[in-house]
Design a protein around this motif. Structure first.
Motif: not given
Length: 138
Positions: A87-98, A39-51, A53-56
């Motif tokens: 309690k909560e910490v950063l587990a992952g991220y997407w850097l997007v330019d949208c 699921f996470m990979g699909e989101i990253s791939n879709d964002l890369a295709e749309s231009g 995605l900066v980083d994930a």
């Protein structure tokens, strides 16, 4: 505009993904983990295709983290994680330019649909605009 879209988690969440349940973190099966990664990979791939995605990246568990600060005399203090006071910490991220906050919110909404084990309590996905560099850099 750039946005940092952040997924949060706790040490207990990482342990649950390794098969050790606790509290609000039910154990994940291998099938559930693979579905989440796909699921996470699909989101990253879709964002890369749309231009957009900066980083994930996904981050390692808090137990592998270090906390660096200074004591009252200005000397560095290094502490291994995880941290009881956090309690909560950063587990992952997407850097997007949208196009804007509305589009970043659409992406975050999609992230909240990530599959997981029954009973999983998902923390919110956090969106932060990235400063454009005008006086905000170190």
């Amino acid at each position: 505009m750039k946005y940092l879209i952040m997924v949060q988690g706790s040490q207990a969440d990482y342990e649950a993904m390794a098969g050790k349940p606790s509290g609000n973190s039910p154990a994940w099966s291998e099938k559930e983990l693979q579905a989440m990664f796909a699921f996470m990979g699909e989101i990253s791939n879709d964002l890369a295709e749309s231009g957009e995605l900066v980083d994930a990246q996904g981050l390692t568990e808090p137990a592998q983290a270090r906390f660096v600060s200074r004591d009252k005399d200005g000397r560095p203090v290094v502490t291994d994680g995880p941290y009881g006071e956090t309690k909560e910490v950063l587990a992952g991220y997407w850097l997007v330019d949208c196009a804007g906050l509305e589009r970043a919110t659409e992406i975050a909404r999609r992230i909240t649909e990530c599959p997981g084990p029954e009973g999983l309590v998902e923390p919110p996905v956090v969106i932060r605009p990235v400063q454009d560099g005008a006086g905000g850099e170190c």
